[in-house]
Design a protein around this motif. Structure first.
Motif, PDB file in Angstrom:
ATOM      1  N   GLY A  21     -50.636  14.604 -47.187  1.00 38.91           N
ATOM      2  CA  GLY A  21     -51.153  13.391 -46.576  1.00 38.91           C
ATOM      3  C   GLY A  21     -51.287  13.386 -45.071  1.00 38.91           C
ATOM      4  O   GLY A  21     -51.864  14.286 -44.479  1.00 38.91           O
ATOM      5  N   SER A  22     -50.717  12.336 -44.479  1.00 40.39           N
ATOM      6  CA  SER A  22     -50.908  12.105 -43.051  1.00 40.39           C
ATOM      7  C   SER A  22     -49.867  12.815 -42.183  1.00 40.39           C
ATOM      8  O   SER A  22     -49.799  12.557 -40.983  1.00 40.39           O
ATOM      9  CB  SER A  22     -50.881  10.606 -42.765  1.00 40.39           C
ATOM     10  OG  SER A  22     -49.624  10.072 -43.155  1.00 40.39           O
ATOM     11  N   HIS A  23     -49.105  13.714 -42.765  1.00 36.33           N
ATOM     12  CA  HIS A  23     -48.166  14.503 -41.956  1.00 36.33           C
ATOM     13  C   HIS A  23     -48.960  15.491 -41.095  1.00 36.33           C
ATOM     14  O   HIS A  23     -49.967  16.036 -41.539  1.00 36.33           O
ATOM     15  CB  HIS A  23     -47.179  15.262 -42.842  1.00 36.33           C
ATOM     16  CG  HIS A  23     -46.258  14.369 -43.598  1.00 36.33           C
ATOM     17  ND1 HIS A  23     -45.191  13.726 -43.011  1.00 36.33           N
ATOM     18  CD2 HIS A  23     -46.254  14.010 -44.902  1.00 36.33           C
ATOM     19  CE1 HIS A  23     -44.568  13.009 -43.912  1.00 36.33           C
ATOM     20  NE2 HIS A  23     -45.185  13.157 -45.068  1.00 36.33           N
ATOM     21  N   ARG A  33     -54.134  17.539 -29.530  1.00 31.83           N
ATOM     22  CA  ARG A  33     -54.934  17.115 -30.675  1.00 31.83           C
ATOM     23  C   ARG A  33     -54.148  17.430 -31.945  1.00 31.83           C
ATOM     24  O   ARG A  33     -53.706  18.554 -32.152  1.00 31.83           O
ATOM     25  CB  ARG A  33     -56.274  17.843 -30.658  1.00 31.83           C
ATOM     26  CG  ARG A  33     -57.215  17.407 -31.752  1.00 31.83           C
ATOM     27  CD  ARG A  33     -58.608  17.936 -31.561  1.00 31.83           C
ATOM     28  NE  ARG A  33     -58.685  19.377 -31.497  1.00 31.83           N
ATOM     29  CZ  ARG A  33     -59.772  20.079 -31.791  1.00 31.83           C
ATOM     30  NH1 ARG A  33     -60.870  19.465 -32.153  1.00 31.83           N
ATOM     31  NH2 ARG A  33     -59.770  21.384 -31.701  1.00 31.83           N
ATOM     32  N   CYS A  34     -53.970  16.428 -32.780  1.00 31.69           N
ATOM     33  CA  CYS A  34     -53.201  16.570 -34.014  1.00 31.69           C
ATOM     34  C   CYS A  34     -54.147  16.467 -35.208  1.00 31.69           C
ATOM     35  O   CYS A  34     -55.032  15.613 -35.242  1.00 31.69           O
ATOM     36  CB  CYS A  34     -52.144  15.472 -34.089  1.00 31.69           C
ATOM     37  SG  CYS A  34     -51.163  15.531 -35.592  1.00 31.69           S
ATOM     38  N   GLU A  39     -56.817  15.552 -43.120  1.00 35.72           N
ATOM     39  CA  GLU A  39     -57.939  15.898 -42.242  1.00 35.72           C
ATOM     40  C   GLU A  39     -58.285  17.379 -42.359  1.00 35.72           C
ATOM     41  O   GLU A  39     -59.458  17.742 -42.368  1.00 35.72           O
ATOM     42  CB  GLU A  39     -57.606  15.554 -40.792  1.00 35.72           C
ATOM     43  CG  GLU A  39     -57.531  14.064 -40.527  1.00 35.72           C
ATOM     44  CD  GLU A  39     -56.931  13.725 -39.173  1.00 35.72           C
ATOM     45  OE1 GLU A  39     -57.281  12.650 -38.645  1.00 35.72           O
ATOM     46  OE2 GLU A  39     -56.121  14.521 -38.651  1.00 35.72           O
ATOM     47  N   LEU A  40     -57.271  18.222 -42.456  1.00 35.23           N
ATOM     48  CA  LEU A  40     -57.504  19.655 -42.599  1.00 35.23           C
ATOM     49  C   LEU A  40     -58.303  19.941 -43.864  1.00 35.23           C
ATOM     50  O   LEU A  40     -59.252  20.727 -43.852  1.00 35.23           O
ATOM     51  CB  LEU A  40     -56.172  20.404 -42.631  1.00 35.23           C
ATOM     52  CG  LEU A  40     -56.253  21.917 -42.701  1.00 35.23           C
ATOM     53  CD1 LEU A  40     -56.927  22.478 -41.452  1.00 35.23           C
ATOM     54  CD2 LEU A  40     -54.848  22.497 -42.857  1.00 35.23           C
TER      55      LEU A  40
END
Length: 191
Positions: A21-23, A33-34, A39-40
């Motif tokens: 998830g959002s980790h 930038r994270c 997203e990956l």
């Protein structure tokens, strides 16, 4: 993955990362930038779909000559995600060396960093994609985030056997000709 299950090919493994998830998956040093695991997964799928639209197919070699950046990671994972075989190339390679690599490995697509002033521009039927990275943004390449914007954030898993090449690792030698070791999905998991 249970210890008794055979390891998945890398494209499947990348897709499984979405469960986290959002980790944060990666944080780009110096820029902060994270990128989260979700997203990956989305970026790798969009990049895979961009490559498919350019005519890259499962099993095709994709040469990647980018500085260390998240964009380099995204195109590497995008190639794996669609079943292509990434070939990382030193971004500061000389034109004659790059031409020898192209001749030896015949990449379907060559991705170059726009920051490389005087970067070799191979000719012939090879597809070329020039990308702006954080290191060299604004040098006339595409911004990868903008380039993949219109592509689907989901992608079908390619049918890949564990013995299929996952990537090609260039090696040095004394012959003066480029050599590379094809590393299978199974071998990646064995390391």
């Amino acid at each position: 993955m249970d210890s008794g299950d055979p390891p998945p090919h890398l494209a499947e493994w990348i897709g499984r990362l979405r469960r986290r998830g959002s980790h944060p998956a990666f944080i780009e040093p110096g820029r902060g930038r994270c990128v989260t695991y979700c997203e990956l997964d989305e970026i790798s799928c969009r990049t895979a779909n961009l490559f498919l639209s350019l005519g890259v197919r499962r099993g095709d070699c994709v040469g990647i000559a980018l500085h260390n950046s998240l964009e380099a990671l995204f195109v590497f994972l995008g190639a794996i995600r669609m079943g292509a075989v990434p070939l990382p190339v030193e971004p500061l390679v000389k034109a004659n060396e790059l031409n020898a690599i192209i001749e030896e490995f015949a990449p379907r697509l060559l991705i170059l960093d726009s920051a490389l002033e005087g970067s070799p521009k191979p000719s012939g039927s090879i597809l070329k994609l020039v990308i702006d990275t954080f290191v060299g943004g604004g040098h006339g390449g595409i911004d990868l985030a903008e380039g993949i914007e219109g592509f689907e954030a989901v992608c079908a898993l390619p049918e890949i056997a564990l013995d299929h090449p996952a990537l090609i690792s260039l090696t040095s030698g004394t012959s003066g000709r480029p050599k590379g070791a094809s590393i299978s999905h199974r071998a990646v998991w064995a390391r």
